[in-house]
Write a protein that holds these residues in place. Structure first.
Motif, PDB file in Angstrom:
ATOM      1  N   GLY A  73       0.807  -1.210   0.000  1.00 33.12           N
ATOM      2  CA  GLY A  73       0.000   0.000   0.000  1.00 33.12           C
ATOM      3  C   GLY A  73       0.843   1.264   0.000  1.00 33.12           C
ATOM      4  O   GLY A  73       0.549   2.224  -0.714  1.00 33.12           O
ATOM      5  N   PHE A  74       1.928   1.256   0.797  1.00 36.36           N
ATOM      6  CA  PHE A  74       2.830   2.398   0.816  1.00 36.36           C
ATOM      7  C   PHE A  74       3.527   2.573  -0.533  1.00 36.36           C
ATOM      8  O   PHE A  74       3.631   3.685  -1.063  1.00 36.36           O
ATOM      9  N   GLN A  75       4.022   1.467  -1.073  1.00 38.18           N
ATOM     10  CA  GLN A  75       4.778   1.543  -2.330  1.00 38.18           C
ATOM     11  C   GLN A  75       3.917   2.034  -3.490  1.00 38.18           C
ATOM     12  O   GLN A  75       4.379   2.792  -4.341  1.00 38.18           O
ATOM     13  N   ARG A  76       2.663   1.597  -3.519  1.00 37.43           N
ATOM     14  CA  ARG A  76       1.786   1.968  -4.629  1.00 37.43           C
ATOM     15  C   ARG A  76       0.959   3.223  -4.343  1.00 37.43           C
ATOM     16  O   ARG A  76       0.237   3.719  -5.219  1.00 37.43           O
ATOM     17  N   GLY A  77       1.058   3.721  -3.124  1.00 34.83           N
ATOM     18  CA  GLY A  77       0.253   4.872  -2.745  1.00 34.83           C
ATOM     19  C   GLY A  77      -1.227   4.567  -2.771  1.00 34.83           C
ATOM     20  O   GLY A  77      -2.048   5.446  -3.049  1.00 34.83           O
ATOM     21  N   ASP A  78      -1.572   3.326  -2.445  1.00 28.88           N
ATOM     22  CA  ASP A  78      -2.963   2.863  -2.500  1.00 28.88           C
ATOM     23  C   ASP A  78      -3.499   2.737  -1.073  1.00 28.88           C
ATOM     24  O   ASP A  78      -3.112   1.830  -0.325  1.00 28.88           O
ATOM     25  N   GLU A  79      -4.386   3.642  -0.707  1.00 25.06           N
ATOM     26  CA  GLU A  79      -4.916   3.647   0.655  1.00 25.06           C
ATOM     27  C   GLU A  79      -5.756   2.411   0.959  1.00 25.06           C
ATOM     28  O   GLU A  79      -5.786   1.943   2.101  1.00 25.06           O
ATOM     29  N   ALA A  80      -6.444   1.868  -0.047  1.00 29.88           N
ATOM     30  CA  ALA A  80      -7.290   0.696   0.175  1.00 29.88           C
ATOM     31  C   ALA A  80      -6.453  -0.506   0.603  1.00 29.88           C
ATOM     32  O   ALA A  80      -6.808  -1.217   1.548  1.00 29.88           O
ATOM     33  N   ILE A  81      -5.341  -0.726  -0.094  1.00 30.44           N
ATOM     34  CA  ILE A  81      -4.453  -1.850   0.264  1.00 30.44           C
ATOM     35  C   ILE A  81      -3.838  -1.616   1.639  1.00 30.44           C
ATOM     36  O   ILE A  81      -3.764  -2.527   2.472  1.00 30.44           O
ATOM     37  N   LEU A  82      -3.409  -0.378   1.881  1.00 33.20           N
ATOM     38  CA  LEU A  82      -2.809  -0.035   3.172  1.00 33.20           C
ATOM     39  C   LEU A  82      -3.790  -0.247   4.312  1.00 33.20           C
ATOM     40  O   LEU A  82      -3.457  -0.863   5.342  1.00 33.20           O
ATOM     41  N   LEU A  83      -5.010   0.225   4.139  1.00 26.64           N
ATOM     42  CA  LEU A  83      -6.026   0.082   5.181  1.00 26.64           C
ATOM     43  C   LEU A  83      -6.431  -1.375   5.368  1.00 26.64           C
ATOM     44  O   LEU A  83      -6.683  -1.813   6.494  1.00 26.64           O
ATOM     45  N   ALA A  84      -6.491  -2.132   4.279  1.00 24.62           N
ATOM     46  CA  ALA A  84      -6.837  -3.551   4.390  1.00 24.62           C
ATOM     47  C   ALA A  84      -5.815  -4.283   5.250  1.00 24.62           C
ATOM     48  O   ALA A  84      -6.169  -5.097   6.115  1.00 24.62           O
TER      49      ALA A  84
END
Length: 217
Positions: A169-180
């Motif tokens: 999530g951090f690497q891709r800047g994707d909040e959904a993955i990070l929050l999951a």
């Protein structure tokens, strides 16, 4: 919310969750196998107890990430070094509580048991361990929750687990993955706390539970 659900529905998500649970459970089990015999060995020695407690306090001061980093040069990447580091992280709380719990068993009760002809093994099995069980299990519970949270960092040395999602999530800047990833770890930690709390209550002798209730009234 939809993005988070999509992460949970990924084919690899159950594998990451299982790896996280296996890593945490094995670390706590191994730490218990290491710490409890030490606590039993020093239970009748004030000096041994002091050394064990101080060693545990020193161990608790070492950051989780530092332990993982120390394991890397010697064991490399993967599940094994992560397990070793998390086991080392799990030992101090169990060691401190087990040592303290056993030492806090009333000496008068132990002397009375000896006067009744009980052997040291019987005293340990029938008196010291049951009376110390709540304190010992509290240490295991603290250790388990700490390990579940810290196992997230195992991803940095190839240990896998739910930390992979947080890093992704951090690497891709994707909040959904990070929050999951974050929600999964938090939920697992809460479930671990609830499970070990229930086990602690179940393993506490009835007499001790009644005594606690009287003190709180």
């Amino acid at each position: 919310m939809e993005g988070i659900l999509q992460v949970f529905l990924r084919p690899q998500f159950p594998g990451l969750l299982l790896t996280h649970v296996e890593l945490s459970a094995l670390a706590v089990a191994l730490a218990t196998l290491v710490a409890l015999p030490v606590a039993l060995a020093v239970r009748n020695s004030p000096l041994g107890t002091a050394i064990a407690v101080n060693a545990g306090n020193v161990g608790r001061a070492v950051p989780s990430l530092a332990l993982l980093a120390l394991a890397l040069p010697f064991l490399g990447f993967g599940f094994a070094p992560s397990l070793v580091a998390l086991t080392a992280l799990a030992v101090p709380p169990i060691l401190i509580n087990a040592t303290t719990g056993l030492r806090e068993v009333s000496g008068e009760v132990v002397d009375a048991a000896r006067g009744m002809g009980l052997s040291e093994a019987q005293i340990l099995r029938d008196i010291q361990l049951p009376m110390a069980a709540p304190v010992v299990f509290a240490g295991v519970r603290t250790s388990a929750v700490q390990v579940v949270a810290s196992a997230t960092l195992a991803t940095f040395i190839g240990g896998g687990g739910l930390g992979n999602l947080i890093v992704e999530g951090f690497q891709r800047g994707d909040e959904a993955i990070l929050l999951a990833g974050a929600i999964s770890v938090a939920a697992l930690a809460v479930a671990t706390e609830a499970l070990f709390g229930a086990l602690e209550r179940a393993l506490t002798p009835k007499g001790l539970r009644l005594a606690r209730r009287r003190r709180t009234k």
